[in-house]
Design a protein around this motif. Sequence first.
Motif, mmCIF file in Angstrom:
data_model
loop_
_atom_site.group_PDB
_atom_site.id
_atom_site.type_symbol
_atom_site.label_atom_id
_atom_site.label_comp_id
_atom_site.label_asym_id
_atom_site.label_seq_id
_atom_site.Cartn_x
_atom_site.Cartn_y
_atom_site.Cartn_z
ATOM 1 N N PRO A 1 -6.903 -4.861 18.343
ATOM 2 C CA PRO A 1 -5.773 -4.444 19.117
ATOM 3 C C PRO A 1 -5.462 -2.814 18.914
ATOM 4 N N GLN A 2 -5.643 -2.272 17.929
ATOM 5 C CA GLN A 2 -5.329 -1.008 17.761
ATOM 6 C C GLN A 2 -6.510 0.126 18.135
ATOM 7 N N ARG B 1 -7.265 -9.529 14.983
ATOM 8 C CA ARG B 1 -5.943 -9.398 15.188
ATOM 9 C C ARG B 1 -5.316 -8.224 14.589
ATOM 10 N N VAL B 2 -5.916 -7.316 13.708
ATOM 11 C CA VAL B 2 -5.269 -6.097 13.376
ATOM 12 C C VAL B 2 -6.153 -4.961 14.055
ATOM 13 N N SER C 1 -6.812 1.057 5.412
ATOM 14 C CA SER C 1 -5.929 0.196 4.526
ATOM 15 C C SER C 1 -5.322 -1.016 5.293
ATOM 16 N N TYR C 2 -5.459 -0.782 6.895
ATOM 17 C CA TYR C 2 -4.972 -1.964 7.509
ATOM 18 C C TYR C 2 -5.730 -3.232 7.468
ATOM 19 N N PHE D 1 0.732 -1.273 -0.012
ATOM 20 C CA PHE D 1 0.140 -0.068 0.172
ATOM 21 C C PHE D 1 0.831 1.310 -0.137
ATOM 22 N N LEU E 1 -3.333 -10.223 2.866
ATOM 23 C CA LEU E 1 -2.370 -11.343 3.427
ATOM 24 C C LEU E 1 -2.943 -12.591 3.595
ATOM 25 N N ASN F 1 0.718 3.921 1.903
ATOM 26 C CA ASN F 1 1.213 4.198 3.203
ATOM 27 C C ASN F 1 1.632 2.890 3.899
ATOM 28 N N PHE G 1 2.392 -12.569 9.872
ATOM 29 C CA PHE G 1 1.054 -12.701 9.843
ATOM 30 C C PHE G 1 0.517 -13.413 8.733
ATOM 31 N N ALA H 1 0.853 0.423 5.345
ATOM 32 C CA ALA H 1 0.152 -0.263 6.025
ATOM 33 C C ALA H 1 0.489 -1.358 6.831
ATOM 34 N N LEU H 2 1.854 -1.014 7.520
ATOM 35 C CA LEU H 2 2.494 -2.203 8.464
ATOM 36 C C LEU H 2 1.658 -2.102 9.675
ATOM 37 N N PHE H 3 1.074 -3.112 10.310
ATOM 38 C CA PHE H 3 0.637 -3.088 11.693
ATOM 39 C C PHE H 3 1.270 -2.709 12.761
ATOM 40 N N PRO H 4 0.852 -1.523 13.307
ATOM 41 C CA PRO H 4 1.743 -0.605 14.330
ATOM 42 C C PRO H 4 1.792 -1.442 15.620
ATOM 43 N N HIS H 5 0.948 -2.290 15.830
ATOM 44 C CA HIS H 5 1.032 -3.240 17.178
ATOM 45 C C HIS H 5 1.833 -4.232 16.986
ATOM 46 N N MET H 6 2.464 -4.498 16.030
ATOM 47 C CA MET H 6 3.342 -5.790 15.773
ATOM 48 C C MET H 6 4.710 -5.304 15.486
ATOM 49 N N PRO I 1 -6.388 3.722 9.593
ATOM 50 C CA PRO I 1 -6.793 3.889 8.352
ATOM 51 C C PRO I 1 -7.461 2.574 7.923
ATOM 52 N N ALA J 1 -5.064 -4.527 4.008
ATOM 53 C CA ALA J 1 -3.707 -5.168 4.010
ATOM 54 C C ALA J 1 -4.024 -6.714 4.790
ATOM 55 N N ARG K 1 6.605 -8.221 3.207
ATOM 56 C CA ARG K 1 5.387 -8.825 3.482
ATOM 57 C C ARG K 1 4.684 -9.285 2.452
#
Lengths: 367, 555
Positions: free
Chosen positions: B472-473, B468-469, B450-451, A89, B458, A91, A106, A93-98, B448, B454, A154
């Motif tokens: 948590p946020q 999971r995504v 997009s998470y 993506f 995946l 931006n 993942f 879109a890396l998961f910030p909490h991981m 966003p 994404a 990823r």
Amino acid sequence: MLDSTDDQSFVKFDRVQKSYDGENLVVKDLNLSMPQGEFLTMLGPSGSGKTTCLMMLAGFETATHGEILLDGKPINNIPPHKRGIGMVFQNYALFPHMTVAENLAFPLEVRKLDKATREEKVKRALDMVQMGAFGGRRPAQLSGGQQQRIALARALVFEPELVLMDEPLGALDKQLREHMQFEITRLAHNLGITTVYVTHDQTEALTMSDRVAVFEDGRIQQLAPPDTLYEEPENSFVAQFIGENNTLEGVVTDIKGPDLCEVKLDGGEIIDAKPVNVSKVGDRTRVSIRPERVEMNPERLQEGAHTLKAEVLEFVYMGDIFRTRLRVAGNEEFVVKTRNAPDQVRLAPGTHVDIGWLPQDCRALDA
Amino acid sequence: MSDTTSSGPMLAADGTPLKTSLARALRRQKLRALALIAPLLLFVVITFIIPIASMLLRSVENQIVSNTIPEATAALESWDSNSDTAPDEAVFQNLFFDLYRAAEAKEHTKLGTRLNYEQTGTSSLFRTSGRKLDKVGEEWQDPIEDIAPALKDGETWYAIMSGTGGEAVLEARRTLWNQMVPGQFEGDVGLTLSGEIAAMLPLTTAAYADWAIFEALEEERNVSKRDPWEAVYAALGLDMRDADVVAAVNAYDGPHAADLQLIAANLDQLPDLTLREAFADLDEDWLDPEVWQTIKIYSPNYTSGYFLNAVDMEKGPDGAQVRPENQQIYNKLFIRTLWMSLVITGSCIILGYPVAWLLANLPMRTANVLMILVLLPFWTSLLVRTSAWKVLLQQQGVINDILVWLGFVDDANRLILMNNATGTVIAMTHILLPFMILPLYSVMKTIPPSYLRAAKSLGATNWTAFWRVYFPQSVPGIGAGSILVFILAIGYYITPEIVGGTDGVFISNRIAYHISSSLNWGLAAALGSILLAVVLLLYWLYDRIVGIDNVKLGG
Ligand SMILES: Nc1ncnc2c1ncn2[C@@H]1O[C@H](COP(=O)(O)OP(=O)(O)OP(=O)(O)O)[C@@H](O)[C@H]1O
Ligand SMILES: [Mg+2]
């Protein structure tokens, strides 16, 4: 240009249309066919429907009409998570909490791979983008370029056959962009992945792709390898959009063959051109000449070639090249680029010169 | 330029050490910042810190006993609180004069009320006894006035008592008065006590001084013309029981010495009543050692009694002990308050999460309409909303009507949704819901879309992608909302009061009861302090487990 019975195609858009609001078509009759392993770039101005096409392919938007086939199978009714398409993506879109490693694990986890395999693949993917030491970090602790690589890793870690990238380098500075362009193409070719890449940066499109699809207003204007696209634009939009370009307007007065015609410019001058989008005498046309194909030394031209009188308006020294702006047939934005060679003269403003070109470099396109 | 390569401290351009000039610059900045927040700081201190401090103080404060009957409590020190008899005459004698003073100033009922919290019946004991103390005094007044008619006259008393050298006694008595009613007894009494009389007739002088101070400063009368209290006659009678005093009186030659000597000569006409008997006559209970135990336990200036009460314990002669089962209420109430606040927080999360999600993901225009619906409750008064719930929840109310009409509930067995815990949970969940939705929304707004895309690209299913995504946020929002809702709920008062009945009330309702009905402010303060401590403790636990950094009220 498209053969709808083509069995070679891995990704195929078949007369796809898309409307968000039921009033305007954002994508109009899109036909596209990609063989496996190709690196195809969608290039076009903002709002031309590139992201929409990508989203339809990824499954986040549904086509209002037409079919999208992946490896010969229609995917309209397959939910996104079953398509197995890697995606990068804009931006990231890396998961910030991981952590980085968790981000990469993942897609493997949801595919229920066992722990050892996961770790092995994550490690390989990280090494592939030279980020092996960063597995324990959070995305927020990485620089933009590093995040970009992780996003790439990823998207590739679960070994998809198709990867989509939507302006992945948009947020990077020039140097890093160029470096990443190189890395991405290298990876894509090494791994033999089919890639659809979206950008509105034409240099990026030209340097990275096997083929470029130029989008405008929901349509593909031209789909061709970069050199063809640059040297043989099929219409004036593509000619304007790709690279720098001089245009002159006129009427076709004589068609001498498949590769030569005469055009009478609106100021009365006669020039030679190659007919591309004109079919008969009397058609209005816009001729297009690349700045580096203009010859300011008429002796080098063929016998009997037409020349034009020009006046130098501006001379810019750019290091490797000289950029000279001329007034030609009433057009004051006519640009000529010459190589900085020892014998090259530097023209002072006000100088009058004669200019010309080979007919095949001057393309008579649609008006 | 300063030489930065030298070994000394780094110098700023003007030659002062860099550290000093940096500190100076920072100090100026800090002062400016402080000036900006000064009004708020002042406001917070006045309206928040001071009341809390005073509440904490009130929950342990207990000066009323020793301030109202100071000499009796002092004399009680030597009484063994485990003994099965009431204290001896000395204590009763002090009690008589203390209580006399208190009764005149009408302070004895307050003391009675205070002690009544600890032992029922004390209130009426003090009230009725206080009223009848005059009668006890008259036991002495009548015979004394018969023996020495001159003592019927206030001017005689004034002459006897006046002199010099007794100023200290007057001031000591004034201090006692001021302890009982702070600041009430300042100014000139119009009397200088005789030091000689004070030494000879200590009880009488003290009683006379008590009267004079009250008469001059409270009633604003001229003490030289007025007749003293009955208690002064009793004091004279009691003084004269001492043979040494009689001898001293016979040797005395001050004003009206003859009248005093007349009494000394006729001691057989005075009653030989002890005050212990007198009090026993007023009310049997004065001989009950339990009453005296209570007084003794609560005679120190500070007490843990309120706090013990607040956790269903009481102070016995041997220290703290658990109250009998049938008197325990507060522990149960605390646990219920915590439990129901948890339930309310939980229901707010369950109901609020999807709404917040919709708010964050709908197109702008629809989201705005929904937002208005969420905020709508804020536009009506809390009381109105709660009363509306009353209408909805009653057995003949709208909800039951609909359930009956739909056939879910039998008409004869309409649900009891009100005046119990269910009612409180329903109404409070509704009222506190916005406090959950708003922080959740503002956190979700920053995630966003997009998470999710994404995650799905995946290979995650919708649920996995959410769990999971996305979830948590959004946890910081849940944290913030939960803290808000829980802390608001734990101290809620109006709603449980109106729809809670007896099973659905919170500890705060009990606090309100003690503040406005039983007037046991000390206990209310102790309950409030415990509540405060519990909230702080939970906050600390939350910080330890979840981490307060994980709470976000907005992006
Ligand atoms: N979710 C949506 N709802 C309605 N219209 C949309 C939506 N997404 C895109 N559009 C419209 O569709 C058109 C094409 O959008 P798209 O995002 O595909 O453009 P793009 O080529 O990716 O442009 P850019 O280079 O700016 O990213 C635009 O006119 C846009 O306004
Ligand atoms: Mg786009």
